[in-house]
Every structure is written in structure tokens, then in C-alpha cells.
Design a protein around this motif. Structure first.
Motif, PDB file in Angstrom:
ATOM      1  N   LYS A  11       0.801  -1.224   0.118  1.00 45.87           N
ATOM      2  CA  LYS A  11      -0.016   0.075   0.042  1.00 45.87           C
ATOM      3  C   LYS A  11       0.952   1.265  -0.018  1.00 45.87           C
ATOM      4  O   LYS A  11       1.988   1.335   0.289  1.00 45.87           O
ATOM      5  CB  LYS A  11      -1.008  -0.013   1.154  1.00 45.87           C
ATOM      6  N   HIS A  18       1.026   8.771  10.484  1.00 44.29           N
ATOM      7  CA  HIS A  18       1.563   9.137  11.712  1.00 44.29           C
ATOM      8  C   HIS A  18       0.345   9.800  12.560  1.00 44.29           C
ATOM      9  O   HIS A  18      -0.161   9.188  13.449  1.00 44.29           O
ATOM     10  CB  HIS A  18       2.688   9.954  11.712  1.00 44.29           C
ATOM     11  N   SER A 143      -1.956   1.519  13.704  1.00 40.95           N
ATOM     12  CA  SER A 143      -3.398   2.104  13.569  1.00 40.95           C
ATOM     13  C   SER A 143      -4.327   1.005  13.039  1.00 40.95           C
ATOM     14  O   SER A 143      -5.395   1.141  13.194  1.00 40.95           O
ATOM     15  CB  SER A 143      -3.274   3.341  12.563  1.00 40.95           C
ATOM     16  N   ASP A 146      -2.592  -0.354   7.800  1.00 41.82           N
ATOM     17  CA  ASP A 146      -1.836  -1.359   6.727  1.00 41.82           C
ATOM     18  C   ASP A 146      -2.640  -2.661   6.545  1.00 41.82           C
ATOM     19  O   ASP A 146      -2.425  -2.919   5.417  1.00 41.82           O
ATOM     20  CB  ASP A 146      -0.409  -1.442   7.325  1.00 41.82           C
TER      21      ASP A 146
HETATM   22  C1  MEV Z   1       2.497   3.119   8.549  1.00 40.75           C
HETATM   23  O1  MEV Z   1       2.121   2.484   7.201  1.00 40.75           O
HETATM   24  C2  MEV Z   1       1.562   4.220   8.852  1.00 40.75           C
HETATM   25  C3  MEV Z   1       1.811   4.854  10.286  1.00 40.75           C
HETATM   26  O2  MEV Z   1       0.655   5.824  10.305  1.00 40.75           O
HETATM   27  C4  MEV Z   1       1.767   3.746  11.364  1.00 40.75           C
HETATM   28  C5  MEV Z   1       0.235   3.033  11.464  1.00 40.75           C
HETATM   29  O3  MEV Z   1      -0.667   3.880  11.056  1.00 40.75           O
HETATM   30  O4  MEV Z   1       0.353   2.251  12.022  1.00 40.75           O
HETATM   31  C6  MEV Z   1       3.222   5.524  10.197  1.00 40.75           C
END
Ligand code: MEV
Length: 311
Positions: A11, A18, A143, A146
Motif C-alpha cells: 500500500k 502518523h 493504527s 496497513d
Molecule cells: C505506516 O504505514 C503508517 C503509520 O501511520 C503507522 C500506522 O498507521 O500504523 C506511520
């Protein structure tokens, strides 16, 4: 057609990495790169084995063995299938530690392959939830964005609603395919590390960082409208501002800044890091037909590139 039975999708995050960890919106979309897995049962009583093959060996590093063992144990345990003698072959063309969701795609592919070997019918939501638990082993505090895109394989507006994996997703609509050029910085970066750097800064000064996260959230919501109208110039501007705020969060890197500069000079309407940052990958958008000079300029500067489409 639904997602492939043995595949986890790589992706990009178009806007909102973040801040998505703190309950704000983000837009993510699958790319053509993915992970495919096949599971077999042997009569051996040995521990499960995950053998990891790369379609392009130059682009990746083997997954850490202790992590792949914990992931295999979690998956077989949750699915209630015997772990002994299980062998999973994983084939990937996704570069690792590059912000392209390789760890989530890996988990989804392994879950789907094991479920299919034992004739278990899992819903996509079940696959995604289990992949989220695997991501917690790899990442700490993901989060959930992914594993969601790795599972469903379509562009989404995502928002986390609680720490246990609760979230809401909406489909993203574009009037025509939007070309996206990806540049790889060549610097491997672990998302767990950049996420924890941001967390430390936020803990020291929550009000300051919450206001940056809220600004990114507003960019994401404006991005949904820009995509709906096919307004690439507006989308590009939103990506550029998002990059400025990611830089403020100190998750950019010299190589990413170089890629961003190259892409903009070659005509990109928007360019930013994608994923965890600290290295990893950069994405740039242009009008249809406008990505070739961006790809060529990144290649001339010695970076590996990949072309994809948001549709
Ligand atoms: C990682 O692809 C994206 C971040 O926001 C971490 C997450 O959402 O788990 C950096």
C-alpha cells in the motif's frame, strides 16, 4: 472481484500517516506490488516454517526469524490448526522496511494461505483483524490502516476508533485513474521506530503535536473531496503541505527530501514521503501522462522507482 485468496497487498498512504495513529483520518490505497503465500502440511513434527522468497532479491531482506515464528504461532493458534509440520512459502515483490506495508501484506498472505490449506472460510474482516494482531508483534502500536488495505486491496479513507483495532473505513472514489510515481530512498526504516519517536515528542508536548495532527486531518478530508472531483492540482498541494508537516514531525530524511525535490522539479504536482518515513519511500502525483519525467529523473539520480495508479 474480491481479494485474491492467497495474497496480501502492498500500500501507499496518500495523506495522513502518523496522525492516523492518534485517531485522525488517513487515505491509503493498494499498489501493484504484493505478497503471495502457499501453505503445505508435512508429516514432520517440527515447528512451523515460513520460507521467504523474493521475486526481486535486490529489493528485500529476510524477515527476522523470531518475528516470523511468533507470527506463525499466533496465526495457527487463532485459527485452531496444528502448527507442527506446517510449511508456508512466501513470495514477495514488495520491498521491506520501505513504508509500503510489506509486514501487513506478509501477515495477510500467510493467514489466507493457512486458512485455505485447512479449508477455513474467513471473512475479509477476520483476516484483517488477525493481521492487525500480527502487526502488533512487528510494530507495537499500529493504527490498523496497513492490514486493512493489505486485506481489502482497495483505496480507503480510514480512521481508528480504539486501541483494540476498532476502526471505520469508507471507499474512496476517483473519476479516473491517478498515476502515482514511487521512489525508494534505499534507506530501510522501521515504522515502529518512527512511530515511537513521534510518540515521545507528543508525550512531552501533547498540545503542540495534537495541533499538527489536527492540521493533517483537515488535509486528509480536503483530499477526499479533491479525489472525488479528480482535482489533481489541489490533491498535489495537499500532499506538499502534508510533507511539510511530516517534516515538522521529524520523520522525513535527507534522501526523502532529495526525492521530493527531484519529483517536484520534474513536474510533480505533489510529492511526500509515504508510510513511516525515516527513509523508505516517496510518492509523487502528476496529471495522467506526467509521471514519466518524474520516474526518469529519479532513476537518473540512482533511485529505484515504481509506477502505480490510484483507481
Ligand atoms: C505506516 O504505514 C503508517 C503509520 O501511520 C503507522 C500506522 O498507521 O500504523 C506511520
Amino acid at each position: 472481484p474480491g481479494p485474491d485468496a492467497h495474497v496480501g497487498y502492498g500500500k501507499i498512504i496518500l495523506l495522513g500517516e502518523h496522525s492516523v495513529v492518534y485517531g485522525h483520518h488517513a487515505i491509503a490505497a493498494p499498489i501493484g506490488l504484493s505478497v503471495r503465500a502457499e501453505a503445505t502440511r508435512t508429516t514432520s513434527s517440527a515447528e512451523p516454517v515460513i520460507a521467504d522468497w523474493s521475486v526481486d532479491g535486490s529489493l528485500r531482506e529476510p524477515i527476522r526469524e523470531d518475528i516470523s515464528h511468533r507470527v506463525a504461532a499466533l496465526i495457527t493458534g487463532r485459527l485452531g490448526v496444528p502448527a507442527a509440520g506446517l510449511r508456508v512459502e512466501v513470495f514477495s515483490d514488495l520491498p521491506r522496511a520501505s513504508g509500503l506495508g510489506a509486514s501487513a501484506a506478509f501477515a495477510v498472505a500467510v493467514i489466507r494461505a493457512v486458512a485455505s490449506r485447512f479449508d477455513l472460510r474467513l471473512s475479509d474482516a477476520e483476516v484483517s483483524n488477525l493481521a492487525f494482531e500480527c502487526e502488533r508483534i512487528v510494530h507495537g502500536t499500529p493504527s490498523g490502516i496497513d492490514n486493512t488495505v493489505a486485506t481489502f486491496g482497495r483505496p480507503v479513507l480510514f480512521r481508528k476508533t480504539d486501541a483494540a483495532g476498532g476502526h471505520e473505513i469508507h471507499d474512496i472514489v476517483t473519476p479516473y485513474p491517478i498515476p502515482v510515481a514511487i521512489g525508494l530512498s534505499g534507506v530501510h526504516a522501521l515504522t515502529s521506530q518512527t512511530v515511537s519517536l513521534v510518540r515521545t515528542a507528543w508525550q512531552k508536548n501533547p498540545a503542540r503535536y495534537d495541533s499538527i495532527f489536527a492540521q493533517i486531518d483537515a488535509l486528509v478530508l480536503a483530499g477526499v473531496d479533491a479525489l472525488r472531483h479528480g482535482d489533481i492540482a489541489e490533491l498535489g498541494e495537499l500532499m506538499n503541505i502534508n510533507q511539510g508537516l511530516l517534516n515538522a514531525l521529524q520523520v522525513s530524511s535527507p534522501e526523502i527530501e532529495q526525492l521530493v525535490a527531484i519529483a517536484r522539479r520534474a513536474g510533480a504536482l505533489g510529492a511526500k514521503l509515504t508510510g513511516g518515513g525515516g527513509g523508505g519511500a516517496m510518492i509523487a502525483i502528476a496529471e495522467p501522462g506526467g509521471t514519466e519525467p518524474i520516474i526518469a529523473a529519479m532513476r537518473r539520480a540512482g533511485f529505484a522507482t515504481y509506477l502505480t495508479e490510484l483507481r
